[in-house]
Design a protein around this motif. Structure first.
Motif, PDB file in Angstrom:
ATOM      1  N   GLY A  91       0.820  -1.206   0.000  1.00  0.00           N
ATOM      2  CA  GLY A  91       0.000   0.000   0.000  1.00  0.00           C
ATOM      3  C   GLY A  91       0.852   1.253   0.000  1.00  0.00           C
ATOM      4  N   SER A  92       0.208   2.395   0.171  1.00  0.00           N
ATOM      5  CA  SER A  92       0.930   3.669   0.185  1.00  0.00           C
ATOM      6  C   SER A  92       1.885   3.717   1.377  1.00  0.00           C
ATOM      7  N   LEU A  93       2.948   4.518   1.237  1.00  0.00           N
ATOM      8  CA  LEU A  93       3.891   4.652   2.352  1.00  0.00           C
ATOM      9  C   LEU A  93       3.203   5.187   3.595  1.00  0.00           C
ATOM     10  N   MET A  94       2.254   6.089   3.407  1.00  0.00           N
ATOM     11  CA  MET A  94       1.512   6.633   4.547  1.00  0.00           C
ATOM     12  C   MET A  94       0.864   5.508   5.360  1.00  0.00           C
ATOM     13  N   GLU A  95       0.340   4.501   4.662  1.00  0.00           N
ATOM     14  CA  GLU A  95      -0.308   3.391   5.352  1.00  0.00           C
ATOM     15  C   GLU A  95       0.704   2.337   5.803  1.00  0.00           C
ATOM     16  N   GLN A  96       1.760   2.152   5.035  1.00  0.00           N
ATOM     17  CA  GLN A  96       2.774   1.159   5.409  1.00  0.00           C
ATOM     18  C   GLN A  96       3.402   1.469   6.762  1.00  0.00           C
ATOM     19  N   ILE A  97       3.643   2.742   7.023  1.00  0.00           N
ATOM     20  CA  ILE A  97       4.271   3.139   8.291  1.00  0.00           C
ATOM     21  C   ILE A  97       3.455   2.627   9.474  1.00  0.00           C
ATOM     22  N   ASP A  98       2.149   2.911   9.460  1.00  0.00           N
ATOM     23  CA  ASP A  98       1.294   2.517  10.585  1.00  0.00           C
ATOM     24  C   ASP A  98       1.095   1.005  10.645  1.00  0.00           C
ATOM     25  N   LYS A  99       0.897   0.370   9.478  1.00  0.00           N
ATOM     26  CA  LYS A  99       0.679  -1.084   9.456  1.00  0.00           C
ATOM     27  C   LYS A  99       1.908  -1.829   9.965  1.00  0.00           C
ATOM     28  N   ALA A 100       3.087  -1.422   9.511  1.00  0.00           N
ATOM     29  CA  ALA A 100       4.315  -2.096   9.920  1.00  0.00           C
ATOM     30  C   ALA A 100       4.570  -1.918  11.412  1.00  0.00           C
ATOM     31  N   MET A 101       4.345  -0.708  11.909  1.00  0.00           N
ATOM     32  CA  MET A 101       4.563  -0.465  13.335  1.00  0.00           C
ATOM     33  C   MET A 101       3.572  -1.255  14.178  1.00  0.00           C
ATOM     34  N   ASP A 102       2.319  -1.336  13.734  1.00  0.00           N
ATOM     35  CA  ASP A 102       1.313  -2.125  14.456  1.00  0.00           C
ATOM     36  C   ASP A 102       1.709  -3.599  14.504  1.00  0.00           C
ATOM     37  N   LEU A 103       2.211  -4.129  13.390  1.00  0.00           N
ATOM     38  CA  LEU A 103       2.649  -5.526  13.359  1.00  0.00           C
ATOM     39  C   LEU A 103       3.823  -5.760  14.313  1.00  0.00           C
ATOM     40  N   LEU A 104       4.783  -4.858  14.301  1.00  0.00           N
ATOM     41  CA  LEU A 104       5.945  -5.019  15.170  1.00  0.00           C
ATOM     42  C   LEU A 104       5.546  -5.048  16.639  1.00  0.00           C
ATOM     43  N   THR A 105       4.693  -4.115  17.035  1.00  0.00           N
ATOM     44  CA  THR A 105       4.345  -4.013  18.450  1.00  0.00           C
ATOM     45  C   THR A 105       3.327  -5.058  18.902  1.00  0.00           C
ATOM     46  N   SER A 106       2.490  -5.524  17.996  1.00  0.00           N
ATOM     47  CA  SER A 106       1.450  -6.475  18.413  1.00  0.00           C
ATOM     48  C   SER A 106       1.824  -7.928  18.181  1.00  0.00           C
ATOM     49  N   LYS A 107       2.755  -8.173  17.256  1.00  0.00           N
ATOM     50  CA  LYS A 107       3.040  -9.560  16.875  1.00  0.00           C
ATOM     51  C   LYS A 107       4.495  -9.970  17.051  1.00  0.00           C
ATOM     52  N   TYR A 108       5.411  -9.033  16.875  1.00  0.00           N
ATOM     53  CA  TYR A 108       6.816  -9.415  16.790  1.00  0.00           C
ATOM     54  C   TYR A 108       7.656  -9.083  18.021  1.00  0.00           C
ATOM     55  N   ILE A 109       7.345  -7.995  18.699  1.00  0.00           N
ATOM     56  CA  ILE A 109       8.165  -7.580  19.841  1.00  0.00           C
ATOM     57  C   ILE A 109       7.524  -8.063  21.130  1.00  0.00           C
ATOM     58  N   ASN A 110       8.228  -8.925  21.851  1.00  0.00           N
ATOM     59  CA  ASN A 110       7.717  -9.428  23.137  1.00  0.00           C
ATOM     60  C   ASN A 110       7.809  -8.348  24.205  1.00  0.00           C
ATOM     61  N   TYR A 111       6.958  -8.469  25.200  1.00  0.00           N
ATOM     62  CA  TYR A 111       6.935  -7.518  26.305  1.00  0.00           C
ATOM     63  C   TYR A 111       7.256  -8.229  27.615  1.00  0.00           C
ATOM     64  N   ALA A 112       8.150  -7.626  28.406  1.00  0.00           N
ATOM     65  CA  ALA A 112       8.456  -8.149  29.735  1.00  0.00           C
ATOM     66  C   ALA A 112       7.493  -7.513  30.733  1.00  0.00           C
ATOM     67  N   ILE A 113       6.943  -8.324  31.627  1.00  0.00           N
ATOM     68  CA  ILE A 113       5.961  -7.832  32.605  1.00  0.00           C
ATOM     69  C   ILE A 113       6.641  -7.648  33.954  1.00  0.00           C
ATOM     70  N   SER A 114       6.439  -6.487  34.563  1.00  0.00           N
ATOM     71  CA  SER A 114       6.969  -6.208  35.898  1.00  0.00           C
ATOM     72  C   SER A 114       5.906  -5.441  36.673  1.00  0.00           C
ATOM     73  N   TYR A 115       6.145  -5.264  37.979  1.00  0.00           N
ATOM     74  CA  TYR A 115       5.166  -4.583  38.823  1.00  0.00           C
ATOM     75  C   TYR A 115       5.850  -3.505  39.641  1.00  0.00           C
ATOM     76  N   GLU A 116       5.197  -2.363  39.729  1.00  0.00           N
ATOM     77  CA  GLU A 116       5.596  -1.289  40.634  1.00  0.00           C
ATOM     78  C   GLU A 116       4.467  -1.148  41.632  1.00  0.00           C
ATOM     79  N   GLY A 117       4.651  -1.770  42.806  1.00  0.00           N
ATOM     80  CA  GLY A 117       3.555  -1.876  43.763  1.00  0.00           C
ATOM     81  C   GLY A 117       2.516  -2.812  43.185  1.00  0.00           C
ATOM     82  N   VAL A 118       1.296  -2.316  43.019  1.00  0.00           N
ATOM     83  CA  VAL A 118       0.235  -3.151  42.439  1.00  0.00           C
ATOM     84  C   VAL A 118       0.044  -2.835  40.954  1.00  0.00           C
ATOM     85  N   SER A 119       0.851  -1.875  40.431  1.00  0.00           N
ATOM     86  CA  SER A 119       0.705  -1.486  39.027  1.00  0.00           C
ATOM     87  C   SER A 119       1.513  -2.407  38.128  1.00  0.00           C
ATOM     88  N   ARG A 120       0.838  -2.907  37.111  1.00  0.00           N
ATOM     89  CA  ARG A 120       1.466  -3.808  36.154  1.00  0.00           C
ATOM     90  C   ARG A 120       2.105  -2.997  35.029  1.00  0.00           C
TER      91      ARG A 120
END
Length: 446
Positions: free
Chosen positions: A228-257
């Protein structure tokens, strides 16, 4: 024996042949240089016969065949027995050809420019860029309304486009962004890439590939392609990276996750935008993002400006966009800055997450590699165990001094001094010698 040291802009020939006009053409198209005739490959002066006649013939051939002027000087060895020639060639601001061939001096070799490399060279020498070339048979009506809407929304937020322009016609908007060629009225390559729903109809490889690999043996687990257009590629690629490819480490500060990404999102977005803005689209190869369990690689088939070597990227530098029209549009939408600050933003992002700046290499294109932990990266960069411990301490604590090294590693002061000298690739000494001297990372977060 000739004392001159051979450099990339110096060539030695034992005798003259007319084919050496190709070397002179290559110098004129690059950065200039010197060709010595009468010196062999061992840098020994062997001399030339009838140096005076050659000194008159060669300039005429250069002017008649190449259309340029070069200085040809007769030099003599220290014994006064052998004459040789020095041909001095200046760099020319316009393309120089040898019988229709365009030669270029690159490093210590001469190459003939063809295909996309020749197109790029001629465009540069005529003051043009590939993304500014007009494309026939594409109209404003062919552009994506979604991509244009996305631009208007982000540009309104960035306040880098006049409100009246944003609310005016698409034609007026594109003219304001300099995406319509003034002389032909046609849309430029940049407009097609940024706003056409299928730019690959006109530009091969104008998409992004993302893959997850289980290990360094390139065992591909899954992958995606973003079109698609570059305007759309930027958002689509970033969404894929953050939702599918980059794992997240979970930690707690008090009761806040809290969820912390393996790789900092700010740096990932900036690297993605750099790829989109600075890619050499004429090459026809997609941007490639390779994700591994402990590192991520952004590869962009582009080139750095010749006045900006790789080692200067992580330092403050002027903005020198490879695609000025694309970069200007992304600036106006607020996606990027055009002050040479992109890599500074990357540094800020990684240091906030207690990681090192990415490794930057040029392998058929620009490659940035981020590591999930400093230890893995330091090992790849050749740091031994003790040096790595010092640098990891600085990442966590911002600085270190000789006394702290002694305590950290349980070593003597001379040993600590020696180890600190080995950290110069990563650390920089602050303060005068003696008390108050400490070491910080070379890269600043600001």
């Amino acid at each position: 024996m000739m004392k001159t040291i051979e450099k990339q802009d110096v060539e030695y020939k034992s005798s003259w042949r007319d084919e050496y006009l190709k070397w002179i053409c290559g110098y004129a198209n690059a950065y200039g240089g010197r060709l010595y005739v009468g010196i062999n490959d061992n840098k020994e002066i062997v001399g030339v016969d009838d140096a005076k006649k050659l000194s008159e013939d060669i300039p005429n051939k250069i002017q008649n065949i190449l259309g340029i002027v070069a200085d040809v000087n007769i030099l003599t060895d220290s014994a006064g027995s052998k004459d040789y020639l020095e041909i001095i060639v200046e760099s020319y601001p316009y393309p120089v050809n040898y019988k229709g061939e365009y030669h270029y001096r690159s490093g210590s070799t001469k190459q003939e420019l063809k295909g996309s490399a020749l197109n790029k060279f001629i465009l540069e020498r005529t003051g043009k860029h590939w993304d500014g070339i007009p494309i026939p048979k594409v109209s404003i009506d062919d552009l994506s309304l979604i991509a244009l809407k996305r631009f208007r929304k982000e540009a309104a937020r960035s306040k880098r486009v006049d409100e009246g322009v944003l609310n005016d016609s698409t034609e007026h908007l594109l003219q304001d962004l300099h995406l319509i060629d003034d002389s032909t009225g046609l849309l430029k390559n940049a407009a097609i890439l940024l706003f056409h729903p299928d730019p690959e109809r006109y530009v091969t490889g104008a998409h992004i590939k993302i893959g997850f690999f289980r290990g360094d043996d390139d065992d591909l687990a899954f992958h995606d392609e973003v079109h698609g257009s570059l305007m759309e590629q930027i958002d689509k690629a970033m969404d894929l990276l953050t939702s599918k490819y980059i794992n997240y480490a979970i930690s707690y500060e008090g009761v806040s996750r809290r969820e912390t990404p393996t790789f900092p999102e700010g740096a990932m977005r900036e690297s993605l935008l750099n790829c989109v803005a600075h890619k050499a689209y004429a090459i026809g190869v997609p941007i490639q993002i390779s994700v591994y369990p402990d590192h991520i690689v952004f590869w962009n088939p582009g080139e750095l400006p010749k006045q900006l070597p790789i080692e200067k990227l992580l330092q403050k530098h002027p903005s020198l966009p490879y695609n000025p029209d694309i970069a200007n549009t992304l600036f106006r939408s607020g996606d990027i800055e055009m002050w040479g600050r992109g890599y500074r933003k990357i540094i800020k992002s990684v240091l906030e997450q207690k990681q090192l700046p990415p490794r930057i290499e040029y392998i058929n294109g620009l490659m940035l590699t981020y590591y999930a932990d400093a230890q893995t990266q330091l090992k790849m960069e050749g740091a031994d165990e003790k040096v790595a411990q010092i640098i990891e301490y600085v990442i966590a604590n911002e600085s270190i001094n000789n006394t702290e090294v002694q305590k950290l590693l349980k070593v003597s002061k001379p040993t600590a001094t020696r180890l600190l000298k080995q950290t110069e690739f990563w650390l920089e000494m602050q303060g005068a010698h003696g008390r108050g001297t400490h070491y910080e990372l070379k890269w600043k977060a600001s």
